[in-house]
Structure formats: C-alpha cells, structure tokens
Design an enzyme around this catalytic site. Structure first.
Site, PDB file in Angstrom:
ATOM      1  N   SER A  29       0.741  -1.117  -0.069  1.00  0.00           N
ATOM      2  CA  SER A  29       0.050  -0.102  -0.013  1.00  0.00           C
ATOM      3  C   SER A  29       0.909   1.423   0.011  1.00  0.00           C
ATOM      4  O   SER A  29       0.340   2.453  -0.515  1.00  0.00           O
ATOM      5  CB  SER A  29      -0.835  -0.053   1.419  1.00  0.00           C
ATOM      6  OG  SER A  29      -0.186  -0.059   2.316  1.00  0.00           O
ATOM      7  N   GLY A  66      -1.890  -4.109   1.336  1.00  0.00           N
ATOM      8  CA  GLY A  66      -1.990  -5.393   2.149  1.00  0.00           C
ATOM      9  C   GLY A  66      -1.081  -6.481   1.876  1.00  0.00           C
ATOM     10  O   GLY A  66      -0.970  -7.606   2.768  1.00  0.00           O
ATOM     11  N   ASN A  97       4.248  -4.806   5.715  1.00  0.00           N
ATOM     12  CA  ASN A  97       3.258  -5.785   6.341  1.00  0.00           C
ATOM     13  C   ASN A  97       3.397  -7.095   7.273  1.00  0.00           C
ATOM     14  O   ASN A  97       3.010  -7.608   7.896  1.00  0.00           O
ATOM     15  CB  ASN A  97       2.179  -6.189   5.365  1.00  0.00           C
ATOM     16  CG  ASN A  97       1.389  -4.903   4.912  1.00  0.00           C
ATOM     17  OD1 ASN A  97       0.787  -4.283   5.629  1.00  0.00           O
ATOM     18  ND2 ASN A  97       1.149  -4.708   3.347  1.00  0.00           N
ATOM     19  N   ASP A 178      -4.039   7.578   9.786  1.00  0.00           N
ATOM     20  CA  ASP A 178      -3.766   6.336  10.128  1.00  0.00           C
ATOM     21  C   ASP A 178      -2.412   6.262  10.918  1.00  0.00           C
ATOM     22  O   ASP A 178      -2.024   5.451  11.464  1.00  0.00           O
ATOM     23  CB  ASP A 178      -3.998   5.263   9.313  1.00  0.00           C
ATOM     24  CG  ASP A 178      -2.915   5.186   7.950  1.00  0.00           C
ATOM     25  OD1 ASP A 178      -2.236   6.008   8.130  1.00  0.00           O
ATOM     26  OD2 ASP A 178      -3.422   4.406   6.995  1.00  0.00           O
ATOM     27  N   HIS A 181       0.338   5.540   6.541  1.00  0.00           N
ATOM     28  CA  HIS A 181       0.497   6.046   5.152  1.00  0.00           C
ATOM     29  C   HIS A 181       0.696   7.321   4.697  1.00  0.00           C
ATOM     30  O   HIS A 181       0.303   8.154   5.535  1.00  0.00           O
ATOM     31  CB  HIS A 181      -0.603   5.334   4.439  1.00  0.00           C
ATOM     32  CG  HIS A 181      -0.983   3.830   4.515  1.00  0.00           C
ATOM     33  ND1 HIS A 181      -1.452   3.419   5.603  1.00  0.00           N
ATOM     34  CD2 HIS A 181      -0.518   2.861   3.787  1.00  0.00           C
ATOM     35  CE1 HIS A 181      -1.852   1.771   5.320  1.00  0.00           C
ATOM     36  NE2 HIS A 181      -0.872   1.652   4.392  1.00  0.00           N
TER      37      HIS A 181
END
Length: 204
Positions: A29, A66, A97, A178, A181
């Site tokens: 991402s 993801g 991740n 968040d 990112h």
C-alpha cells in the site's frame, strides 16, 4: 512459484534504447497510493518527477495494498508476464506488512531473496527500498528485520534506498490519519528522496 511459464515474455529482446524506459513500482500500500487520488500515489508522482527531469519514463504501479513479502512473491510471475516487455527497473518495496504482523524476519528475508534471485536470473535491474521495524517489536526483532535490506542489497549488488518512509514517519503533516501511510505531500517527500537513485539506476 516465480516466473514459471513466464520465460517467453521475459525473453523477448529489449526494445531499442530510444524506447520509453519502463519502471515498475512493485510493493504494497505504501507504493500503491492507498487512499490517494489517481495522480497522487508513488508511481504517478515518480513518473512526473522523472519527466520534469527530462526522462520520459513510464512508471507502472504494481503495488497491492495489504501485500506481505509472500504475497508479492506469489504474484510476481503474473505481473512480469502481463507487462509484455522486460522492465528497465523494478523498485522493490515489500516487508512493511510482514513487520506489522510480527512475521518472522527469516520468512521476510527468504521471500525477498527469492524475488531478487528471479530478477537477477532474468537480468532485470532492481532498486531495493528498505523498511524498518517498529520499536515496540523488541530489540532482537528489530535488529533481525532491519538487517534484511542492506544484507540482500549487498548479496545481489543492487542499489538500496535504506528506508522508503524516510522523512515521513513521525511527521503528521505528511501522513494520513492512520499514522502509517503517506499523504500526497508525504509521497512527494518519498519521491524527492528516492529520485536520485532511480535516475542513477536508469543511467540518467
């Protein structure tokens, strides 16, 4: 898993030197442009920066939100086959991740090693974008994880951008809400940092 059945496509002759260079942003991402507009993600912003520098390259967005290193390894065959030509450069950005899920660093290393081995076997230049482990995972985990990228860059003799989120982490003005990112400004910060290595890798 990797590149099985893809040899015919990858074995095609490289286009003439005057052809538009093809750069593939291969990651998760962070490079996919998560929650950003169609012109705000890493691939379009890097392409714009290259064109501003007089390099008429096309940057293909092969980021999937993801993706772990294992997922990236699993889809590599399909992505490279679908391109229809050999990339002039692949920016490999995977592992965040894995770290966030606390997966064993040895597993991440193995997957990235396999991807780099296949790139080398098919003579595809790679720029490895590193990631760093969060401090809350402990000293041992952090040491093992952080060592993956410089170690593999050394083994495969590929250029390393040590930390993809350099200058973005900890800067709220450059991140989405968040806290993980990059926002559009954060992407521009990443592009500014990595651009010299991309240009060098392209011989520009």
């Amino acid at each position: 898993m990797l590149l099985v059945g893809a040899a015919p496509a990858l074995a095609q002759p490289r286009p003439a030197a005057t052809a538009q260079p093809l750069v593939v942003a291969y990651g998760d991402s962070l490079s996919a442009g998560y929650r950003l507009g169609p012109t705000e993600g890493f691939a379009p912003r890097l392409e714009a920066a290259l064109r501003k520098a007089g390099i008429a390259a096309r940057v293909h967005n092969a980021g999937v939100s993801g993706d772990t290193s294992a997922a990236g390894r699993a889809r590599l065959n399909w992505v490279l086959s679908a391109l229809g030509r050999k990339p002039d450069l692949v920016i490999l950005e995977l592992g965040a991740n894995d770290m966030l899920r606390g997966l064993p660093p040895a597993q991440t290393r193995s997957n990235l090693d396999a991807i780099l081995a296949d790139m080398k076997r098919h003579n595809i230049p790679v720029l490895l974008a590193g990631m760093r482990a969060s401090g809350n995972l402990g000293v041992v985990y952090r040491r093992q994880f952080d060592a993956i990228y410089p170690d593999l860059a050394h083994v495969y003799r590929v250029p390393l951008y040590p930390f993809f989120l350099d200058g973005v982490i900890g800067q709220r003005a450059l991140q989405l809400d968040d806290g993980m990112h990059p926002n559009a400004r954060g992407v521009d910060r990443i592009v500014t940092g990595i651009l010299p290595l991309v240009r060098r890798a392209l011989g520009k």
